[in-house]
Design a protein around this motif. Sequence first.
Motif: not given
Length: 220
Positions: A162-166, A182-195
């Motif tokens: 998911l992070a690779a796409v976002l 939970a996976a999208l939330a984790a991807a947002a944290r990995h990218i470092g954007v407000e979620h």
Amino acid sequence: HCGDMHVVRNGTAGGLQRYKCRGCGKTFNSLTRTPLARLRHRSLWLEQAQALIDGLSITKVANRLEVARSTAFRWRHRFLALPDHVKSGVFAGIVEADETCWLKSNKGQCAALRALCRPARRRGGRATQRGMTSEHDIVLVVRDRSGACTDQIVKALDTAHLAAVLQPVLARDAVLCTDGSAALAAAARHIGVEHHAINANDRLPYIGPWHINNVNGYHS
């Protein structure tokens, strides 16, 4: 062709305005280097698009549009290739993301390969298991409040995929709204954007300006 932005009108051809580049002298029209370039019978293109929406077979499309089956086949693949050219690049502001899925299709593959996967469903069919399984293609759709949209098939609903796409499409100051995944939330944290996560099971489908109504409407 050369990257020069100085272009001028250069007559018409086939009912389309042509342009000429002052830098290299190349001429082009608005369809050049798109999947619709050099396709004839533009008056039938809207009907071809409707035939795709209706899910008609090649033979039925050919009969409806009164064209050869080879033409209907070629048009279908040109039209299916077109969305790759109209996807948005980078999203800023409030951005919504959610996944959708549909049954995998082996259409166009040889019978021997299809036999290794599963029995033929003919047209349509249902999955043997509930929820998103290996029987489905999963697509992550990203859409902002202006209607700009992109989508991509993901191999798995995990943080890495998911992070690779976002990451390539989200600006650093974008605000991402998702469902309770939970996976999208984790991807947002990995990218470092407000979620902001909006739980679809709650009675209130939004929290102030945070909601995923646009992307859900797009899915529908």
